[in-house]
Design a protein around this motif. Structure first.
Motif, PDB file in Angstrom:
ATOM      1  N   SER A   1       0.797  -1.127  -0.060  1.00  0.00           N
ATOM      2  CA  SER A   1       0.068   0.058   0.078  1.00  0.00           C
ATOM      3  C   SER A   1       0.583   1.242   0.247  1.00  0.00           C
ATOM      4  O   SER A   1       1.197   1.803   1.243  1.00  0.00           O
TER       5      SER A   1
ATOM      6  N   ASP B   1       2.104   4.767  -2.933  1.00  0.00           N
ATOM      7  CA  ASP B   1       1.882   5.146  -4.470  1.00  0.00           C
ATOM      8  C   ASP B   1       3.285   6.174  -4.572  1.00  0.00           C
ATOM      9  O   ASP B   1       4.168   6.287  -3.765  1.00  0.00           O
TER      10      ASP B   1
ATOM     11  N   LYS C   1      -8.822  15.812   2.755  1.00  0.00           N
ATOM     12  CA  LYS C   1      -8.354  14.972   1.502  1.00  0.00           C
ATOM     13  C   LYS C   1      -8.425  13.596   1.813  1.00  0.00           C
ATOM     14  O   LYS C   1      -7.659  13.187   2.978  1.00  0.00           O
ATOM     15  N   HIS C   2      -8.487  12.566   0.865  1.00  0.00           N
ATOM     16  CA  HIS C   2      -8.313  11.058   1.255  1.00  0.00           C
ATOM     17  C   HIS C   2      -7.153  10.751   0.751  1.00  0.00           C
ATOM     18  O   HIS C   2      -6.913  10.955  -0.621  1.00  0.00           O
TER      19      HIS C   2
ATOM     20  N   LYS D   1      -5.642   8.013   0.116  1.00  0.00           N
ATOM     21  CA  LYS D   1      -5.815   6.685  -0.857  1.00  0.00           C
ATOM     22  C   LYS D   1      -6.161   7.164  -2.176  1.00  0.00           C
ATOM     23  O   LYS D   1      -5.565   6.817  -3.062  1.00  0.00           O
ATOM     24  N   THR D   2      -7.358   7.728  -2.247  1.00  0.00           N
ATOM     25  CA  THR D   2      -8.010   7.993  -3.477  1.00  0.00           C
ATOM     26  C   THR D   2      -7.830   9.319  -4.047  1.00  0.00           C
ATOM     27  O   THR D   2      -7.829   9.563  -5.472  1.00  0.00           O
TER      28      THR D   2
ATOM     29  N   GLU E   1      -9.118  12.038  -3.705  1.00  0.00           N
ATOM     30  CA  GLU E   1     -10.380  12.436  -3.727  1.00  0.00           C
ATOM     31  C   GLU E   1     -10.484  13.801  -2.570  1.00  0.00           C
ATOM     32  O   GLU E   1      -9.709  13.612  -1.290  1.00  0.00           O
TER      33      GLU E   1
END
Ligand code: P5A
Length: 449
Positions: A331, A333, A418-419, A421-422, A424
């Motif tokens: 997990s 990025d 702010k998320h 992971k996404t 979003e």
């Protein structure tokens, strides 16, 4: 936690010595510091994650009926001479002498010591079954320590040891740990896939390793693809019942490490479109070894008929200090780590876009207090630093939710979430921000037992 008062030595550059992404990110996020080959300090951020991982392991071990204790790291060589492993263990064992020239060792595992505890106190079949565990540092003088805490020389292990009257009892104990392991890895956001494995220096004839699939994994693994998204035994699983059906259900799908691979069986058991060859990180390993330790060390109990019975044992390991990088491998990025909520060092970070501005400071202080009152683990970035730096830090250290507040938003009575992971983003009334984050975090904690 206020970031201005915290100790978070993040690095801008990617460290050259690190080969895999989890090692790079743990160094960059200020989670660990190398002290010697295969030896690491856990800095505050890393330590928080390690503690969360330990807590999940403890909860699932306790729920399965295992009982926690704590044994020392240094052990007397004499115990290991009783089992015959003092000579057999070889160069991986760190041997030391005390001032009386007595042989000691830094424990690579604790089968001998727990068997000694058992034989001292447990005398009757009525006291069985028993499963004792601890979470303690181990030392193995690995030929090739590498990948940071993934394969280190000093590492943390959860090791449990079961004692039963006979093979059937020990097999039930094995199933309980098997199911507890499935649940443990799942709660950390991982899929820990059980595979038939070689039992190595621990011994015995039945052993399963649990692997998390990752390209950087050290083992080659071969499995039925349906194992990757197989539903986990539910939280209300009764650990007092017979769990053989769950064990059979999972192990009927082929999965093995390369050491145990039976190519013909892999081909006949698994349809071609379901055959998965991948790399795996071994995060757990469980063993049934019968009387391998109880026999030479004379761990016996009196049976119902008054006869002495040599107990049957198994041991069950998980590597918490390996799980932390394993979660990162699974997990992340380009911007950094993306922590699953249950193991995140903080659940939410509050970013003050203009520290030093009296109104923004006051509004952030209020939000920060409310986050604490709502039971959220919050990190408040109150540093006098550029917004870009704050965003980069928040992304790098992977906190699941960011609440962003500056003078402009404040004037409009709005905050941004702010998320991580996404990516979003949502803008919402300031007064709703804490409740919104709480409602996002709570269902992901998976801490209900
Ligand atoms: C089982 C518990 C044992 O030692 N005795 C007690 C048995 N098993 S094991 O497979 O050798 O180790 C258990 C788990 O410990 C982790 N581990 C490591 N983690 C980091 N660095 C290492 N060098 C290391 N060696 C083992 C793994 O997760 C392993 O499954």
């Amino acid at each position: 936690m206020r970031l201005s008062r915290y100790f978070l030595p993040v690095l801008k550059e990617s460290p050259k010595e690190a080969e895999i992404v989890s090692h790079k990110l743990m160094l960059r996020a200020g989670m660990i510091k190398q002290q010697a080959a295969g030896s690491y300090s856990w800095l505050p951020l890393g330590y928080r994650v390690l503690e969360k991982v330990k807590k999940i392991i403890e909860q699932e071990q306790d729920r399965s009926g295992a009982v926690e204790l704590l044994m020392p790291t240094l052990q007397s060589a004499d115990l290991w001479r009783e089992s015959g492993r003092y000579d057999a263990y070889g160069e991986e064992m760190l041997r030391v002498k005390d001032r009386h020239k007595r042989d000691m060792l830094y424990g690579p595992t604790n089968e001998e010591m727990i068997t000694d505890i058992f034989r001292t106190y447990v005398k009757s079949y009525r006291d069985l079954p028993l499963n004792l565990y601890h979470i303690q540092w181990k030392f193995r003088d690995e030929v090739r320590p590498r990948f940071g805490t993934m394969r280190s020389r000093e590492f943390l292990m959860k090791d449990a040891y079961s004692f039963d009257l006979d093979k059937d009892g020990a097999t039930q104990a094995f199933y309980r740990m098997f199911v507890a392991y499935l649940r443990t890895f799942h709660r950390m956001g991982l899929v820990g896939i059980p595979m038939r494995a070689d039992s190595g220096p621990i011994g015995g004839d039945m052993s399963y390793e649990f692997h998390v699939l990752a390209d950087t994994g050290e083992s080659a693994v071969f499995l039925h693809a349906d194992l990757v998204n197989k539903p986990i035994p539910p939280i209300d699983t009764d650990f007092r019942s017979d769990l053989s059906a769950i064990f059979k259900d999972w192990t009927s799908l082929y999965a093995a490490t390369d050491e145990m691979l039976d190519e013909a069986k892999f081909k006949t058991d698994v349809p071609e479109d379901k055959r998965l060859s991948a790399r795996g990180i071994e995060v757990g390993h469980i063993f049934y070894f019968g009387t391998k330790y109880s026999d030479p060390m004379k761990a016996t109990v009196t049976g119902p008929d008054g006869k002495e019975i040599t107990v049957h044992g198994g041991s069950y390991g998980i590597g918490p200090s390996r799980l932390v990088p394993a979660v990162i491998e699974a997990s992340h990025d380009d911007a950094g780590i993306v922590w699953p909520v249950p193991v995140a060092p903080f659940e939410v970070t509050l970013i003050n876009l203009k520290a030093g501005d009296a109104d923004t400071d006051a509004a952030c202080e209020k939000l920060y207090a409310e986050l604490g009152n709502a039971g959220l683990d919050a990190l408040y970035d109150d540093r006098d630093a550029p917004a870009g730096q704050k965003f980069a830090t928040a992304d790098l250290i992977g906190i699941p939710y960011q609440i962003i507040l500056g003078p402009r938003g404040l004037k409009e009575g709005q905050a941004e979430i702010k998320h991580r992971k996404t990516g979003e983003r949502e803008t919402l009334p300031l007064a709703d921000a804490v409740e919104r984050v709480r409602s996002l975090v709570e269902p992901q904690r998976r801490d209900k037992v």
